[in-house]
Enzyme design. Structure first.
Site, PDB file in Angstrom:
ATOM      1  CG  ASP A  21      32.676  40.223  46.804  1.00 34.86           C
ATOM      2  OD1 ASP A  21      33.617  40.168  47.620  1.00 34.86           O
ATOM      3  OD2 ASP A  21      31.712  39.437  46.824  1.00 34.86           O
ATOM      4  CG  ASN A  23      39.590  43.283  46.666  1.00 37.92           C
ATOM      5  OD1 ASN A  23      39.308  43.264  45.479  1.00 37.92           O
ATOM      6  ND2 ASN A  23      39.495  44.381  47.409  1.00 37.92           N
ATOM      7  N   GLY A  24      39.934  39.107  48.241  1.00 38.32           N
ATOM      8  CA  GLY A  24      40.521  38.031  49.048  1.00 38.32           C
ATOM      9  C   GLY A  24      40.778  36.794  48.212  1.00 38.32           C
ATOM     10  CG  HIS A  38      41.791  44.316  50.655  1.00 38.50           C
ATOM     11  ND1 HIS A  38      40.577  43.955  50.132  1.00 38.50           N
ATOM     12  CD2 HIS A  38      41.874  43.697  51.868  1.00 38.50           C
ATOM     13  CE1 HIS A  38      39.951  43.156  50.984  1.00 38.50           C
ATOM     14  NE2 HIS A  38      40.721  42.982  52.042  1.00 38.50           N
ATOM     15  CB  THR A  67      28.010  48.281  59.145  1.00 39.12           C
ATOM     16  OG1 THR A  67      27.555  49.491  58.557  1.00 39.12           O
ATOM     17  CG2 THR A  67      27.858  48.343  60.642  1.00 39.12           C
ATOM     18  CG  LEU A 132      32.802  60.501  38.468  1.00 38.77           C
ATOM     19  CD1 LEU A 132      31.468  59.868  38.070  1.00 38.77           C
ATOM     20  CD2 LEU A 132      33.950  59.528  38.146  1.00 38.77           C
TER      21      LEU A 132
HETATM   22  C1  FPP Z   1      35.691  42.953  49.077  1.00 35.80           C
HETATM   23  O1  FPP Z   1      36.481  41.851  48.708  1.00 35.80           O
HETATM   24  C2  FPP Z   1      36.470  44.184  49.146  1.00 35.80           C
HETATM   25  C3  FPP Z   1      36.592  44.992  50.238  1.00 35.80           C
HETATM   26  C4  FPP Z   1      35.915  44.708  51.522  1.00 35.80           C
HETATM   27  C5  FPP Z   1      37.432  46.197  50.219  1.00 35.80           C
HETATM   28  C6  FPP Z   1      37.427  47.010  48.972  1.00 35.80           C
HETATM   29  C7  FPP Z   1      38.588  47.923  48.988  1.00 35.80           C
HETATM   30  C8  FPP Z   1      39.367  48.243  47.940  1.00 35.80           C
HETATM   31  C9  FPP Z   1      39.122  47.799  46.560  1.00 35.80           C
HETATM   32  C10 FPP Z   1      40.574  49.072  48.205  1.00 35.80           C
HETATM   33  C11 FPP Z   1      40.575  50.512  47.945  1.00 35.80           C
HETATM   34  C12 FPP Z   1      39.303  51.207  47.712  1.00 35.80           C
HETATM   35  C13 FPP Z   1      39.098  52.536  47.736  1.00 35.80           C
HETATM   36  C14 FPP Z   1      37.797  53.084  47.290  1.00 35.80           C
HETATM   37  C15 FPP Z   1      40.089  53.500  48.230  1.00 35.80           C
HETATM   38  P1  FPP Z   1      36.607  40.646  49.745  1.00 35.80           P
HETATM   39  O2  FPP Z   1      37.730  40.964  50.666  1.00 35.80           O
HETATM   40  O3  FPP Z   1      35.294  40.428  50.423  1.00 35.80           O
HETATM   41  O4  FPP Z   1      36.985  39.450  48.810  1.00 35.80           O
HETATM   42  P2  FPP Z   1      36.538  37.914  48.987  1.00 35.80           P
HETATM   43  O5  FPP Z   1      35.035  37.896  48.858  1.00 35.80           O
HETATM   44  O6  FPP Z   1      37.228  37.234  47.841  1.00 35.80           O
HETATM   45  O7  FPP Z   1      37.021  37.463  50.315  1.00 35.80           O
END
Ligand code: FPP
Length: 251
Positions: A21, A23-24, A38, A67, A132
């Site tokens: 969690d 990324n955004g 991401h 989902t 793994l």
């Molecule tokens: C949550 O952060 C993250 C996601 C919904 C996507 C996770 C995907 C990756 C790390 C990319 C690649 C992964 C694989 C396994 C190929 P958020 O967007 O909810 O962040 P925020 O809470 O700051 O908005």
């Protein structure tokens, strides 16, 4: 000193699950679009796969798309789907040379065809690897999984394949998408949020929870090792008393 030197190899969790969690927020802090976060999160995925393999974790589950994530803006959902396909494709050779197996859990039918077919192809290519196991939760939620299991059990009862009296914890386990995967001993969530977000709710009844303030794109091997060290400092009692755990022969 790296925390890896403090890890007791004989007590490493067999299964670690991660909610990736933040990324955004990571991208927004840098004045960038969420999708940039991401993309940067992929390096953290590589790091935790390396770290898990190094300390001989057997299963690493990554919550890549829930989902509920289908409700995000279309541009973000599309970007995430494209990223998943590209990452799976570009990492396949590396995963294979490191003896990594890939398993996908979630509602595969809801994925775009291009994602589904690529995922199926790579999962098949890596299926005989013995190191793994990376479990990617894609279009996954516990509510979806539990409802599916209940429907299948009800249908098997109706067909008289099983009786109502056969329904047990073990039988229920066998109807879940994680049927052949042990329950996680440790769950890590990054970004400072402290909730489970519909992730492995049945499987995490006794899982140790670790909440890291680090945003996912900054999460690296050392953060993973730190979570394992912290896990090893805890006493897992499974409803028993501390005395019973420390002196198992005590009546
Ligand atoms: C949550 O952060 C993250 C996601 C919904 C996507 C996770 C995907 C990756 C790390 C990319 C690649 C992964 C694989 C396994 C190929 P958020 O967007 O909810 O962040 P925020 O809470 O700051 O908005």
């Amino acid at each position: 000193m790296s925390c890896i030197d403090k890890i007791d190899k004989s007590r490493v969790p067999k299964h670690v699950a991660i909610i990736m969690d933040g990324n955004g927020r990571w991208a927004a802090k840098r004045g960038n679009k969420r999708t940039y976060g991401h993309q940067q999160g992929v390096e953290s995925v590589r790091s935790v796969i390396r770290a898990a393999a190094e300390v001989e974790v057997s299963f690493l589950t990554l919550y890549a798309f829930s989902t509920e994530n289908w409700n995000r803006p279309k541009y973000e959902v599309d970007a995430l789907m494209t990223l998943m396909v590209n990452v799976i494709k570009s990492e396949a050779a590396d995963l294979n040379s490191n003896n990594v197996r890939l398993v996908v859990i979630g509602d595969k039918n809801s994925l775009p065809k291009r994602v589904r077919s690529e995922v199926d192809r790579i999962v098949d290519n890596l299926k005989d690897n013995t190191g793994l196991t990376v479990v990617m939760a894609l279009s996954y939620s516990s509510h979806w999984e539990i409802i599916n299991a209940v429907k299948s059990i009800a249908s098997d009862v109706k067909k008289e394949k099983i009786g109502v009296e056969d329904i047990s914890r073990e039988l229920f386990d066998s109807y879940l998408s994680t049927a052949k995967i042990p329950d996680p001993e440790l769950m890590i969530r990054t970004s400072g949020e402290a909730r489970l977000s519909n992730f492995l709710l049945w499987q995490m009844a006794y899982t140790e929870l670790s909440f890291s303030p680090t945003l996912w794109p900054d999460f690296r091997e050392e953060d993973f090792f730190q979570a394992i060290c912290d896990y090893q400092s805890r006493e897992r009692r499974f409803g028993m008393t501390s005395e019973q755990i420390q002196k198992p022969n005590l009546k």
